[in-house]
Design a protein around this motif. Structure first.
Motif, PDB file in Angstrom:
ATOM      1  N   ALA A  64       0.735  -1.462   0.390  1.00  0.00           N
ATOM      2  CA  ALA A  64       0.558  -0.400  -0.080  1.00  0.00           C
ATOM      3  C   ALA A  64       0.881   0.703  -0.046  1.00  0.00           C
ATOM      4  N   PRO A  65       0.535   2.134  -0.497  1.00  0.00           N
ATOM      5  CA  PRO A  65       1.291   3.641  -0.834  1.00  0.00           C
ATOM      6  C   PRO A  65       1.648   4.412   0.409  1.00  0.00           C
ATOM      7  N   GLY A  66       1.282   3.759   1.585  1.00  0.00           N
ATOM      8  CA  GLY A  66       0.541   4.734   3.071  1.00  0.00           C
ATOM      9  C   GLY A  66       1.347   3.732   3.629  1.00  0.00           C
ATOM     10  N   LYS A  67       1.955   2.674   3.454  1.00  0.00           N
ATOM     11  CA  LYS A  67       2.249   1.791   4.597  1.00  0.00           C
ATOM     12  C   LYS A  67       3.834   1.737   3.256  1.00  0.00           C
ATOM     13  N   GLN A  68       4.362   2.437   3.783  1.00  0.00           N
ATOM     14  CA  GLN A  68       6.054   1.821   2.968  1.00  0.00           C
ATOM     15  C   GLN A  68       7.192   1.845   3.535  1.00  0.00           C
ATOM     16  N   TYR A 116      -9.694  12.659  10.264  1.00  0.00           N
ATOM     17  CA  TYR A 116      -9.321  11.371  10.510  1.00  0.00           C
ATOM     18  C   TYR A 116      -8.382  10.745  10.864  1.00  0.00           C
ATOM     19  N   PHE A 117      -8.215   9.219  11.206  1.00  0.00           N
ATOM     20  CA  PHE A 117      -7.527   8.236  11.755  1.00  0.00           C
ATOM     21  C   PHE A 117      -8.060   6.886  11.238  1.00  0.00           C
ATOM     22  N   GLU A 118      -6.504   5.735  11.292  1.00  0.00           N
ATOM     23  CA  GLU A 118      -7.085   4.700  11.277  1.00  0.00           C
ATOM     24  C   GLU A 118      -5.401   4.074  11.079  1.00  0.00           C
ATOM     25  N   LEU A 119      -5.712   2.997  11.891  1.00  0.00           N
ATOM     26  CA  LEU A 119      -4.431   2.254  12.271  1.00  0.00           C
ATOM     27  C   LEU A 119      -4.595   0.340  11.920  1.00  0.00           C
ATOM     28  N   GLU A 152     -19.026   9.067   8.628  1.00  0.00           N
ATOM     29  CA  GLU A 152     -18.390   7.267   6.993  1.00  0.00           C
ATOM     30  C   GLU A 152     -18.421   8.060   6.108  1.00  0.00           C
ATOM     31  N   ARG A 153     -19.115   8.953   5.337  1.00  0.00           N
ATOM     32  CA  ARG A 153     -19.172   9.407   4.263  1.00  0.00           C
ATOM     33  C   ARG A 153     -17.990  10.626   4.145  1.00  0.00           C
ATOM     34  N   HIS A 154     -17.069  11.357   5.250  1.00  0.00           N
ATOM     35  CA  HIS A 154     -16.438  11.901   5.405  1.00  0.00           C
ATOM     36  C   HIS A 154     -15.101  11.299   5.552  1.00  0.00           C
ATOM     37  N   TRP A 155     -15.123   9.974   6.072  1.00  0.00           N
ATOM     38  CA  TRP A 155     -14.054   9.271   6.323  1.00  0.00           C
ATOM     39  C   TRP A 155     -13.330   9.203   5.381  1.00  0.00           C
ATOM     40  N   MET A 156     -14.615   8.291   4.384  1.00  0.00           N
ATOM     41  CA  MET A 156     -13.871   7.993   2.865  1.00  0.00           C
ATOM     42  C   MET A 156     -13.583   8.494   1.594  1.00  0.00           C
ATOM     43  N   ASP A 157     -13.942   9.829   1.917  1.00  0.00           N
ATOM     44  CA  ASP A 157     -13.137  11.548   1.472  1.00  0.00           C
ATOM     45  C   ASP A 157     -11.591  11.542   2.043  1.00  0.00           C
ATOM     46  N   GLU A 158     -11.422  11.399   2.814  1.00  0.00           N
ATOM     47  CA  GLU A 158     -10.538  11.755   3.601  1.00  0.00           C
ATOM     48  C   GLU A 158      -9.158  10.130   3.674  1.00  0.00           C
ATOM     49  N   ALA A 159      -9.593   9.688   3.912  1.00  0.00           N
ATOM     50  CA  ALA A 159      -8.893   7.927   3.327  1.00  0.00           C
ATOM     51  C   ALA A 159      -8.517   8.122   2.203  1.00  0.00           C
ATOM     52  N   VAL A 204      -4.552   6.620   2.351  1.00  0.00           N
ATOM     53  CA  VAL A 204      -5.249   5.245   3.515  1.00  0.00           C
ATOM     54  C   VAL A 204      -5.689   3.768   2.968  1.00  0.00           C
ATOM     55  N   LEU A 205      -6.353   4.348   1.494  1.00  0.00           N
ATOM     56  CA  LEU A 205      -6.898   2.540   1.083  1.00  0.00           C
ATOM     57  C   LEU A 205      -5.572   2.307   0.244  1.00  0.00           C
ATOM     58  N   PRO A 206      -5.405   1.057  -0.044  1.00  0.00           N
ATOM     59  CA  PRO A 206      -6.592   0.423   0.242  1.00  0.00           C
ATOM     60  C   PRO A 206      -6.414  -0.354   2.011  1.00  0.00           C
ATOM     61  N   LEU A 207      -7.699  -0.585   2.424  1.00  0.00           N
ATOM     62  CA  LEU A 207      -7.670  -0.650   4.061  1.00  0.00           C
ATOM     63  C   LEU A 207      -6.935  -2.286   5.003  1.00  0.00           C
TER      64      LEU A 207
END
Length: 746
Positions: A122-126, A495-498, A553-560, A565-568
């Motif tokens: 994933a580009p966000g997890k290099q 947003y937050f994701e972990l 939830e829609r805002h989270w997807m927009d920020e992701a 952030v994607l793919p999860l």
């Protein structure tokens, strides 16, 4: 969320910065700061010095000025002379928080969506900070600052060749660095690096890492000021405290033993009451329920209580010791007449840690590197209770105390609930902040700290750095809050994701979705909190506000989608892939050397062979050939009393193999071979000049890594892997009698 120069003319006047919005260094080359900046290009005398103090695993309530009973007078003095923020948010775990802090951008946006060793496609997890995101050190150095880093780094991926130091501090903008590269270290016997070189820790009696990095930091500043008195400096001070192992001088620990006999439920209630009394939190705040994985204190056995008290006393002693050492740094700034125009930002990288699990552990590496094992039972901990907090323990407290640290919030580090995300934040700047001792309620994210510093130092972020186009800085300055308690929050959404967990804050509403590893993300349940009325996020109101939740939830997807952030993915810290050995590779060493954990050969769950050519001049020649790890786990090949020894230290359970024949005087070739016979198990064989002289079964090797210490050739720096030579210091093998040492991974 765009970065903008928001500081007011009034604040500029207060700080005495001349033409701060257009520093000469940036004027000379506004689009690309790749070229060296002459020290004479900038008038420095009125630009503030900057100090980031980044604590580790310190919960929201752990400092005295945030409600704690722990004695932290120096941090509290900074709070009294500055501002406290009660809505500061992190990334809930080390590396992402540090990347976000140092770049002013979201962690996924710069490639650090998880710990640095958790690298995926994933580009966000290099696992490293993108070169398209210059660090604050790179930006400030280009505009004329001296830049120093001391302490923990944890932003360089494991598994790269030892020569690849592109993500080490001096390659990311720091003039000088002293500290450790990984995620945690023994405070009495740390793995130490100066700039790009591993060095042995001092053998001085009473040595402690925090004291050392304070000394080094003072030396960095003093040296820079001696050479260029008017040049401002940036110091990134990141102690190992309060990450495990919790270790401190005995005197700091003993004083807290009587205090914590009250237990975690009572201490938590007392902190909560104190937070209200001092105005840190709103009067109508609710104390969240005790976390479901924590037992009520009164239900614990007497032995469990006794052990738990010792663990928390070690934690508190470690924090007070850290505060005392910070006091020495502050005293130096006072003596040097630097304090008035130095901005000091105190924060933590996440909430308190649950990694000590239910009962605590005297050897955290036992759990972190071994998925197949459980922690020591209370009966075993009692046998060594006085070791907890000393150099004979790599301890972490029971999660009941982590619940206390995170008062009034629920959950912990590695969670996107408040207990994982929220941390203390103090900003002190005597020259410019006049409403001292106040609490600021604005929502502040860790990505906002560096934009604030760029703002008040007049350092526009470059559009290109070293020829690489730069991502926009995504945080926003909180400088307006320095003078105005009612200034708006720097953002309306974050947003937050972990590890597959998701959360979003939007204009006071917060939605959270926990995630079970392996489950479909679509099946995750979201909770909703109205933090305009519910400071601690104690009450789920999702059922009564379905439209609000759907909007979040829609805002989270927009920020992701905006911040890669994607793919999860739900890849966690414990993934053997990232510690796997490289098959068919031989590592050769021709001189004594120490290797950091990230560059040491990996021999986990694989067959391997160690060989060494020696030329003993006499029967008295002895010492370590190769040592990996420390007293908390590892393996060592050494010569003692003319015999060849191999010892595998299985987190305190030791397997030794000793040669049946003596090593001859003169040239000889020594070898140890591990033959894997099953997952994490096999047979070890010693040989001298090709003749088998010893053999034994190794019943269990670590599932992920040996420990968090590195590998030494020709010595054993730090705490000893084997007690057999512990009285001999590093037990070096004479370098003039040691030839090539090699490790071959099959």
């Amino acid at each position: 969320m765009r970065y903008a120069m928001t500081i007011t003319c009034a604040l500029l006047a207060m700080s005495g910065i001349a033409n701060a919005s257009e520093p000469a260094a940036i004027q000379n080359n506004p689009q690309d700061t790749a070229k060296p900046i002459s020290r004479t290009d900038v008038t420095h005398s009125n630009r503030p010095n900057i100090v980031y103090i980044l604590l580790d695993d310190v919960g929201f309530s752990d400092l005295g000025s945030f409600g704690s009973e722990i004695h932290t007078p120096n941090f509290d003095r900074l709070a009294a002379k500055g501002l406290r923020y009660n809505a500061f948010h992190t990334r809930a775990i080390c590396s992402p928080s540090r990347a976000a802090l140092l770049t002013g951008r979201n962690s996924h946006s710069v490639g650090m969506g998880n710990l640095t060793h958790v690298v995926t496609g994933a580009p966000g997890k290099q696992g490293e900070i993108s070169t398209s995101a210059a660090t604050v050190a790179e930006m400030l150095r280009a505009s004329g600052y001296s830049t120093f880093a001391a302490g923990k780094w944890h932003l360089s991926p494991l598994g790269k060749p030892g020569s690849d130091k592109a993500q080490w501090p001096v390659q990311r903008g720091f003039d000088q660095y002293f500290g450790f590269i990984g995620g945690m270290t023994d405070q009495f016997h740390p793995e130490l690096i100066i700039d790009n070189t591993v060095i042995a820790p001092p053998q001085t009696k009473g040595y402690h890492f925090t004291s050392d990095i304070v000394d080094r930091s003072i030396g960095f500043i003093q040296g820079a000021k001696a050479r260029h008195p008017d040049q401002p400096f940036f110091l990134y001070f990141a102690p190992g405290a309060m990450h495990a192992p919790h270790q401190a001088p005995d005197a700091f620990i003993e004083k807290y033993l009587p205090i914590y006999t009250k237990g975690w439920d009572r201490i938590r209630s007392e902190r909560f009451a104190r937070q209200k009394k001092i105005g840190l939190i709103p009067k109508d705040t609710k104390l969240t329920d005790r976390n479901s994985d924590v037992h009520a204190w009164d239900t614990l056995s007497a032995d469990d209580k006794k052990v738990a008290v010792r663990f928390q006393a070690a934690y508190a002693g470690f924090l007070e010791h850290t505060d005392a050492e910070i006091g020495r740094l502050l005293a130096f700034l006072d003596r040097a007449n630097l304090a008035d125009n130095t901005i000091i930002v105190v924060m933590s990288d996440n909430g308190a840690s649950p990694e000590g699990e239910e009962h605590g552990t005297a050897n955290l590496t036992y759990s972190v590197t071994n998925l197949a094992r459980k922690f020591e039972p209370t009966s075993e901990l009692l046998k060594h209770i006085d070791d907890i907090g000393t150099d004979r323990s790599y301890g972490n407290y029971p999660r009941g105390w982590a619940t206390v640290s995170n008062t009034p919030f629920s959950h912990y580090k590695q969670s996107v609930d408040e207990g994982g995300l929220r941390a203390p934040l103090i900003v002190s700047w005597p020259r410019a902040i006049k409403q001292t001792g106040s609490v600021r309620p604005q929502f502040v994210d860790i990505i906002d700290i560096t934009p604030t510093i760029l703002d008040v130092t007049g350092t526009p972020p470059p559009t290109s750095y070293l020829g690489v186009p730069q991502k926009p800085v995504e945080g926003a300055s909180i400088a307006p809050t320095f003078a105005d308690a009612k200034a708006p929050s720097p953002r309306s959404v974050q947003y937050f994701e972990l590890q597959g967990q998701r959360a979003i804050w939007l204009d006071g509403w917060k939605a959270v979705s926990a995630h079970t590893k392996g489950a479909a993300f679509e099946a995750d349940t979201w909770k909703l909190y109205d933090q305009r009325k519910d400071f601690s996020a104690s009450t789920d109101v999702a059922a009564n506000n379905p439209a609000v939740l759907a909007d979040l939830e829609r805002h989270w997807m927009d920020e992701a989608q905006k911040y890669q952030v994607l793919p999860l993915e739900d890849v966690t810290v414990h993934n053997p892939t990232f510690f796997a050995a490289t098959s068919g590779k031989t590592y050769r060493y021709f001189e004594p050397i120490s290797l950091s954990m990230d560059s040491a050969p990996k021999v986990t769950n694989t067959s391997y062979r160690i060989t060494a050519s020696i030329n003993r001049t006499g029967a008295e020649t002895q010492g370590v050939i190769l040592a990996t790890g420390d007293r908390f786990g590892g393996y060592v090949l050494y010569v003692k009393d003319s015999l060849l020894h191999f010892e595998f230290n299985d987190f305190g359970n030791r397997t030794s193999i000793t040669s049946s024949a003596s090593i001859p005087v003169g040239p000889s070739k020594l070898a140890y071979e591990f033959h894997k016979t099953g997952d994490y198990t096999g047979t070890g064989t010693l040989s001298i000049d090709g003749k088998v002289v010893g053999q034994g079964r190794i019943s269990m090797t670590p599932a992920l890594a040996i420990t968090f210490a590195g590998t030494d050739i020709g010595m054993d720096i730090g705490s000893p892997v084997s007690e057999a030579y512990a009285e001999n210091g590093t037990f070096p093998f004479p370098s003039d009698q040691l030839g090539e040492v090699s490790i071959t991974v099959e």
